[in-house]
Design an enzyme around this catalytic site. Structure first.
Site, PDB file in Angstrom:
ATOM      1  N   SER A   1       0.834  -1.195   0.000  1.00 39.34           N
ATOM      2  CA  SER A   1       0.000   0.000   0.000  1.00 39.34           C
ATOM      3  C   SER A   1       0.876   1.254   0.000  1.00 39.34           C
ATOM      4  O   SER A   1       1.651   1.449  -0.928  1.00 39.34           O
ATOM      5  CB  SER A   1      -0.955  -0.037   1.195  1.00 39.34           C
ATOM      6  OG  SER A   1      -2.008   0.882   1.024  1.00 39.34           O
TER       7      SER A   1
ATOM      8  N   ASP B   1      -0.004  -4.043  -4.135  1.00 37.00           N
ATOM      9  CA  ASP B   1      -1.153  -3.150  -4.293  1.00 37.00           C
ATOM     10  C   ASP B   1      -0.824  -1.746  -3.783  1.00 37.00           C
ATOM     11  O   ASP B   1      -1.429  -1.245  -2.830  1.00 37.00           O
ATOM     12  CB  ASP B   1      -2.385  -3.691  -3.566  1.00 37.00           C
ATOM     13  CG  ASP B   1      -3.679  -3.279  -4.264  1.00 37.00           C
ATOM     14  OD1 ASP B   1      -3.677  -3.180  -5.508  1.00 37.00           O
ATOM     15  OD2 ASP B   1      -4.693  -3.057  -3.579  1.00 37.00           O
TER      16      ASP B   1
ATOM     17  N   HIS C   1      -7.575  -5.769  -1.070  1.00 38.05           N
ATOM     18  CA  HIS C   1      -6.321  -5.033  -0.912  1.00 38.05           C
ATOM     19  C   HIS C   1      -5.249  -5.912  -0.266  1.00 38.05           C
ATOM     20  O   HIS C   1      -4.125  -6.011  -0.750  1.00 38.05           O
ATOM     21  CB  HIS C   1      -6.600  -3.796  -0.060  1.00 38.05           C
ATOM     22  CG  HIS C   1      -5.549  -2.737  -0.081  1.00 38.05           C
ATOM     23  ND1 HIS C   1      -4.926  -2.298  -1.236  1.00 38.05           N
ATOM     24  CD2 HIS C   1      -5.003  -1.992   0.926  1.00 38.05           C
ATOM     25  CE1 HIS C   1      -4.063  -1.337  -0.943  1.00 38.05           C
ATOM     26  NE2 HIS C   1      -4.082  -1.144   0.367  1.00 38.05           N
TER      27      HIS C   1
END
Length: 341
Positions: free
Chosen positions: A193, A217, A279
């Site tokens: 992230s 991601d 996610h």
């Protein structure tokens, strides 16, 4: 006659406007990026997941805590795990050579640095999962970066500080190499992230010398037009794994590296009912590939093939722990619903 000419001009303007909207729509769809901050699709208030497993309200126009950013990179903490200490961390300190020489760090082994995301810390799930995957397979130096002092701030402040903390990580890796004689050829930076962009900035500080960088991601909001986002120049081999990068996704949906994988289309994942699950699948997939090296993608010619699962190009493995990995292109990987996927 004047009225007819005016009417025709109005229709001509309407046609041009319609075509312009169609062009923007097609370009937006083909690019497949989460452009929350783009003018045409701007949302000031969104929800974004923290590494605490919860969705949080985020104001993309929140004030930046400039005071917090002063010296923030110096507050990073680095924790080493090896097969000699798989559960009890040893703290490594930049500019403290004894903390490194007296640890179990072995320059003959591969080194992987794991970086959590927003609101995370050293105990966040990604760290233990990836650590255990590496140490369960063989000897390795697994270093967990804890950047909680910045990560627990508001999202906008965290985004602003990511490049600073990334530079700090790069400086630490340079110091580690200088003290131990470790080779950049055996160093792999892995970030999730916001951590995905952080490891990119670390690689940039090291002038792209590290063997591998993997962005799991990488975060989407406030990164589409951000020059500090991760890119293929940040390492010798840069890989992106995109699991929730749709138009309203949490991740950055476009290619960022030499090779980018879009598991199950890159938007939503089998077995997931929430965006958080989609996610997090990025680091769950990666950890699984370290153990089994079993998820293989097919190269795709365009975004439509990725979405429709019609990719028929060359095969290429997603993730794994190989340090000599090289390649290029975009790939779709199809997985199962449950571990090891």
């Amino acid at each position: 006659m004047i009225w007819l000419n005016w009417q025709w001009e109005v229709k001509l303007v309407e046609m041009k406007y319609t075509l312009a909207l169609l062009f923007v729509s097609l370009a937006y769809t083909a690019h497949a990026v989460p452009i929350q901050e783009a003018t045409a699709h701007y949302q000031r208030h969104i929800q974004f997941p923290g590494d605490d497993g919860l969705m949080h309200d985020v104001d993309l126009e929140d004030e930046v805590d400039e005071e917090l950013l002063v010296g923030i990179a110096e507050r990073n903490a680095y924790y080493l795990f090896t097969r000699l200490n798989p559960d009890s961390a040893q703290t490594l300190v930049i500019n403290d050579a004894d903390s490194i020489r007296n640890s179990n760090f072995n320059p003959a082994h591969n080194t992987v640095v794991v970086v959590h995301g927003w609101l995370g810390n050293q105990n966040t799930g990604i760290n233990g999962r990836i650590r255990d995957a590496y140490l369960g397979k063989g000897d390795a130096n697994v270093i967990v970066l804890d950047w909680r002092r910045l990560a627990r701030s508001n999202y906008v402040t965290a985004v602003r500080g990511v490049p600073i903390v990334g530079v700090g990580l790069g400086q630490f890796v340079r110091y580690l190499v200088g003290v131990t004689g470790a080779s950049y050829d055996r160093i792999h930076l892995v970030g999730f992230s916001l951590g995905g962009h952080l490891v990119g900035n670390a690689g940039r500080e090291l002038e792209g010398r590290v063997a591998r960088i993997t962005a799991l991601d990488p975060a989407g909001p406030l990164w589409v037009f951000n020059s500090n986002r991760i890119n293929s120049n940040d390492g010798r081999y840069v890989e992106g794994i995109h699991t929730n990068g749709a138009l309203i996704g949490l991740g950055y949906g476009s290619a960022i590296g030499h090779v980018d994988f879009f598991p199950n289309g890159g938007e939503s994942q089998p077995g997931c009912l929430t965006p958080i699950c989609d996610h997090n699948r990025a680091w769950e997939f990666f950890a699984s590939t370290v153990s089994y090296n079993h998820l293989v993608g097919r190269e795709c010619s365009n975004s439509l093939q990725i979405s429709l699962n019609t990719c028929r190009g060359n095969q290429f493995p997603m993730g794994n722990d190989h340090m000599d990995k090289h390649g290029s292109g975009r790939y779709r990987v199809n997985t199962k619903r449950r571990y090891p996927y």
